[in-house]
Design a protein around this motif. Structure first.
Motif, PDB file in Angstrom:
ATOM      1  N   LYS A 256       0.794  -1.216  -0.099  1.00  0.00           N
ATOM      2  CA  LYS A 256      -0.161  -0.033   0.080  1.00  0.00           C
ATOM      3  C   LYS A 256       0.802   1.207   0.020  1.00  0.00           C
ATOM      4  O   LYS A 256       1.873   1.231   0.452  1.00  0.00           O
TER       5      LYS A 256
ATOM      6  N   ASP B 112     -11.182   4.415   5.259  1.00  0.00           N
ATOM      7  CA  ASP B 112     -10.721   4.236   3.857  1.00  0.00           C
ATOM      8  C   ASP B 112      -9.142   4.706   3.753  1.00  0.00           C
ATOM      9  O   ASP B 112      -8.401   4.182   2.949  1.00  0.00           O
TER      10      ASP B 112
ATOM     11  N   ALA C  60      -7.442   1.488   4.844  1.00  0.00           N
ATOM     12  CA  ALA C  60      -7.566   0.314   3.895  1.00  0.00           C
ATOM     13  C   ALA C  60      -6.736   0.733   2.667  1.00  0.00           C
ATOM     14  O   ALA C  60      -6.251  -0.237   2.046  1.00  0.00           O
ATOM     15  N   ASN C  61      -6.553   1.946   2.410  1.00  0.00           N
ATOM     16  CA  ASN C  61      -5.640   2.245   1.186  1.00  0.00           C
ATOM     17  C   ASN C  61      -4.428   2.849   1.161  1.00  0.00           C
ATOM     18  O   ASN C  61      -3.383   2.633   0.504  1.00  0.00           O
ATOM     19  N   PHE C  62      -3.896   2.967   2.568  1.00  0.00           N
ATOM     20  CA  PHE C  62      -2.555   3.639   2.788  1.00  0.00           C
ATOM     21  C   PHE C  62      -1.895   2.880   3.970  1.00  0.00           C
ATOM     22  O   PHE C  62      -2.790   2.261   4.838  1.00  0.00           O
TER      23      PHE C  62
ATOM     24  N   ASP D 258     -10.665  11.112  -0.985  1.00  0.00           N
ATOM     25  CA  ASP D 258     -11.246  10.359  -1.951  1.00  0.00           C
ATOM     26  C   ASP D 258     -10.341  10.671  -3.220  1.00  0.00           C
ATOM     27  O   ASP D 258     -10.198   9.700  -4.026  1.00  0.00           O
TER      28      ASP D 258
ATOM     29  N   ILE E 182      -7.198   8.707  -3.226  1.00  0.00           N
ATOM     30  CA  ILE E 182      -7.339   7.366  -3.422  1.00  0.00           C
ATOM     31  C   ILE E 182      -7.622   6.953  -4.989  1.00  0.00           C
ATOM     32  O   ILE E 182      -6.966   6.209  -5.418  1.00  0.00           O
ATOM     33  N   GLN E 183      -8.392   7.989  -5.639  1.00  0.00           N
ATOM     34  CA  GLN E 183      -8.806   7.885  -6.880  1.00  0.00           C
ATOM     35  C   GLN E 183      -7.384   7.833  -7.809  1.00  0.00           C
ATOM     36  O   GLN E 183      -6.992   7.038  -8.793  1.00  0.00           O
TER      37      GLN E 183
ATOM     38  N   GLN F  85      -5.368   4.977  -7.440  1.00  0.00           N
ATOM     39  CA  GLN F  85      -6.246   3.800  -8.422  1.00  0.00           C
ATOM     40  C   GLN F  85      -5.961   4.293  -9.614  1.00  0.00           C
ATOM     41  O   GLN F  85      -6.520   3.380 -10.837  1.00  0.00           O
TER      42      GLN F  85
END
Ligand code: SF4
Ligand code: SF4
Lengths: 158, 331
Positions: free
Chosen positions: B6, B33, B36-38, B180, B183-184, B187
């Protein structure tokens, strides 16, 4: 700076319709005033954004002159009153920043008053000379040095 | 995804109050989030980590660092440089990092006066007038504490900054939107904004978001809101003579304060395009004073009891002058 050789730097914001012409008239009439003032022409004293004054100070000016048409004679009706109010408010704010309010001066001068404007400029330069240099620290591009060792000296560090 | 795959996240506080950290936690479930993402590698308020652990990380190994707080001491400056070196994206998070905020108001006073206030206030017993020294000799060796700079600086006055998130503190919904977005980006679904952009806020002014009714402003008297018995709930506060900083302040909060009955004090910093926040406000206030007589104007201005505090409450350290003359001259 050695005050014996101190030559004040004055930035003057002048109105196109009156004081800038007054300065021009002083020139054609060969009325002398010292070269310490750099005049910047605006369309009206009401165009005077306090940002200009702060920028001039931060850039090293020792005094700021604002000139406009006499009350009631503004080319755009009432804008010189706005300049007056900004001037009065700026002086108060500058005082809190440790800048003597006298370093900011407002002069009304019509296009015919070349001699008067030259006298006012000369007199202002002497007032600023007496106050001494303002010497605002040069700000552009500087990065502060980092002294150090706190990373390695932290509690539990090596 | 395994933890190590991550992207890495860090948050650091320098001269600040801790409110920015609370604001991040106040994003409620959005904080999950982040988790979960970092991989959170450094965040002193939330986890135990040492500066030397960060120092040992490869350069640019942290994807995103939210840096809050102004640069008051050599320790703050050193950490600013360290986080810059270790991060791909360094964000000035909150008013202190962006523009100095309340800690930056200390730039009105010189260092001596600040230390006198802190170490010799009426509630402090300090008969020997002890002052902190960067170095103190003790039998065991030399004790060092960070040096206190005479003038507080903003983050971008010390290191290169990629983005700015204003606010004191930034509003939680704005932080969520930024999370957000990042994260986008991670991704591959969105692009980063242009470097130097202010994110998590609008471009316009608080007045633009304010629902209060505006007519013609013609002010004969300024009064602090706490001195008024009656405040019209629907009319523009500035029109009522209450010094409201909405005209110069960046939109983004949704005009929270004027909607709650209080004047905007400017916590979102200067609106887009404003060079000097205080200068913009001086222009705005001087324009609405209804007088052409110098004496009367002075009397009206007496109602603004603390112009520098009014115009630069959050913004002094990033204003054109940055600090008072005596602060600049102190050591
Ligand atoms: S000055 Fe204040 S009260 Fe008036 S419109 Fe602007 S934000 Fe609203
Ligand atoms: S109204 Fe002004 S002071 Fe209040 S939250 Fe918004 S920007 Fe900050």
């Amino acid at each position: 700076m050695n005050t014996d050789t101190f030559e004040p730097v004055i930035i003057g914001f002048t109105c196109n319709w009156c004081s800038y012409r007054a300065a021009d008239l002083a020139g054609t009439a060969r009325v002398k005033y010292p070269p310490n003032v750099r005049l910047i022409r605006m369309m009206c004293s009401g165009r005077l954004d306090p940002t200009f004054v702060l920028k001039a100070i931060a850039g090293g000016a020792d005094g700021i002159l604002i000139t406009g048409c006499h009350p009631g004679e503004c080319h755009y009706l009432e804008q010189n009153y706005k300049a007056l109010r900004r001037f009065q408010l700026l002086r108060r704010t500058l005082a809190q920043m440790g800048i003597r309010p006298e370093r900011l001066k407002l002069v009304w001068a019509s296009a015919a008053e070349g001699v008067k404007l030259a006298e006012e400029i000369t007199c202002f330069i002497e007032e600023i000379r007496a106050l001494g240099p303002l010497d605002w620290p040069a700000l552009t591009g500087e990065r502060i040095p980092v002294a150090s060792g706190f990373i390695s000296a932290e509690e539990g560090g090596r | 995804m395994s933890a190590s795959a991550k992207p890495k996240f860090a948050m650091y506080w320098a001269a600040s109050c801790g409110g920015c950290e609370i604001a991040v936690l106040n994003t409620h479930e959005k904080i999950l989030d982040v988790d979960a993402n970092f991989e959170v590698v450094f965040w002193p308020v939330a986890m135990d980590a040492k500066y030397k652990d960060v120092e040992a990380m490869p350069d640019r190994s942290i994807l995103l660092t939210l840096f809050n707080g102004g640069i008051r001491t050599t320790e703050n400056a050193e950490l600013a440089h360290l986080m810059r070196q270790k991060s791909q994206i360094l964000v000035a998070f909150g008013s202190c990092a962006c523009e100095g905020c309340i800690p930056g108001l200390a730039n009105l006073s010189n260092k001596q006066a600040l230390f006198d206030t802190v170490y010799n206030s009426p509630s402090t017993t300090n008969s020997q007038e002890t002052r902190p020294q960067p170095e103190t000799a003790v039998p065991e060796g030399t004790l060092k504490i960070p040096y206190f700079y005479p003038v507080l600086k903003t983050l971008d006055q010390v290191v290169d900054v990629d983005y700015y998130i204003p606010g004191c503190p930034p509003e939680s919904h704005q932080i969520s939107a930024v999370i957000d977005l990042v994260i986008q980006v991670v991704q591959g679904k969105a692009l980063l904004p242009a470097k130097g952009a202010t994110i998590g806020a609008g471009e316009s002014t608080v007045c633009d978001e304010c629902p209060r009714q505006r007519n013609i402003k013609a002010i004969k008297k300024f009064t602090r809101i706490q001195e008024l018995k009656v405040v019209d709930p629907a009319l523009c506060l500035l029109e009522q003579g209450i010094p409201c900083n909405g005209p110069a302040t960046r939109s983004g909060c949704g005009a929270l304060c004027p909607q709650a009955g209080a004047q905007c004090i400017g916590c979102y910093g200067p609106a887009a395009g404003v060079i000097d926040y205080g200068a913009r406000l001086m222009t705005a206030f001087a324009s609405v004073i209804d007088s052409t007589d110098p004496q009367e104007i002075d009397a009206i201005l007496d109602g603004l009891v603390d112009p520098a505090g009014q115009f630069y409450r959050f913004n002094l350290a990033s204003s054109l002058l940055r600090a008072s003359r005596s602060a600049w001259k102190s050591q």
